[in-house]
Design an enzyme around this catalytic site. Sequence first.
Site, short mmCIF file in Angstrom:
data_model
loop_
_atom_site.label_atom_id
_atom_site.label_comp_id
_atom_site.label_asym_id
_atom_site.label_seq_id
_atom_site.Cartn_x
_atom_site.Cartn_y
_atom_site.Cartn_z
N ASP A 59 113.85 3.87 56.31
CA ASP A 59 114.17 4.11 54.91
C ASP A 59 115.56 3.54 54.68
O ASP A 59 116.57 4.17 55.03
CB ASP A 59 114.15 5.61 54.61
CG ASP A 59 114.47 5.93 53.15
OD1 ASP A 59 114.88 5.00 52.40
OD2 ASP A 59 114.35 7.10 52.76
N TYR A 153 115.26 -1.20 36.66
CA TYR A 153 115.02 -2.39 37.47
C TYR A 153 115.96 -3.53 37.06
O TYR A 153 116.59 -4.17 37.90
CB TYR A 153 113.56 -2.81 37.32
CG TYR A 153 113.14 -3.96 38.20
CD1 TYR A 153 112.83 -3.75 39.54
CD2 TYR A 153 113.00 -5.25 37.68
CE1 TYR A 153 112.40 -4.80 40.34
CE2 TYR A 153 112.57 -6.29 38.47
CZ TYR A 153 112.28 -6.07 39.81
OH TYR A 153 111.87 -7.12 40.60
#
Length: 261
Positions: A59, A153
């Site tokens: 991660d 984003y």
Amino acid sequence: MTRTALITGAGSGIGLEAARLLARDGITVVLVGRRQEELDKAEATIHAEGGTALALAADITRVDDVTRLLDRVHAECGPVDILVNNAGSASSVLNPQWLPHDEWRQVLDVNLTAVFQLTQAVLPDMLDRDGGTIVTVSSLAAVNPNLLGGAAYGAAKAGVRNFMTFLHNTFRNQGLRAVTVLPGETDTPILDNRARPPAVEERAHMLQPQDVAEAIHLAITLPQRVVLQEIVVAPTRQRDTSADLEISRWAGAPADASPQG
């Protein structure tokens, strides 16, 4: 001497295609992603093509995972010569009117903070040896943000573009090449999560993962004296996205706020 490239989001799409190209050049590729099973399949593909690969699930938004990742790479492959920041994530809610704060943070963590953390981790390898290459896959959403990618984003992709320019301006005379790749619409699994996933016939004219991978490969394999600071990779055909934008505007809206409410 064999070089080592660490590639995030390497289990599929752009990351996998870039890894395959680099492995064909004799570069050892470290495949990083969240799902070990997917990475193992990618590793097997590269081995079958005669390349050398190491699949490591991590991660990359977690500092301790990044530290563990680099310790393993150093132990098994040596210093990192090339970093390809390709992992990406988008929110399900695109309009900032209704974007949950946890989605905002998650998108920035994957697309921006993880890039910083990985870069910080590999910089000693590169600066100590007066050379290295960091390629970050941003997006044309960084320069033309809209509801297709969403508020989080676009902001994150603009942030990594800025960060890569900072690296270029700060470390180029120490041999570091910092490259930003800005693709347009690319037929990758992230499109399946859009408010209106594009149809098969629409995807046929989009960029394919191999197209963006070729740009990454070019930036890395040119002589070290050359840096392609920014590469824009766009589809030749411009599709009509007006319907997509309207649907995206209302994704996640309360029932009493949406046109259907």
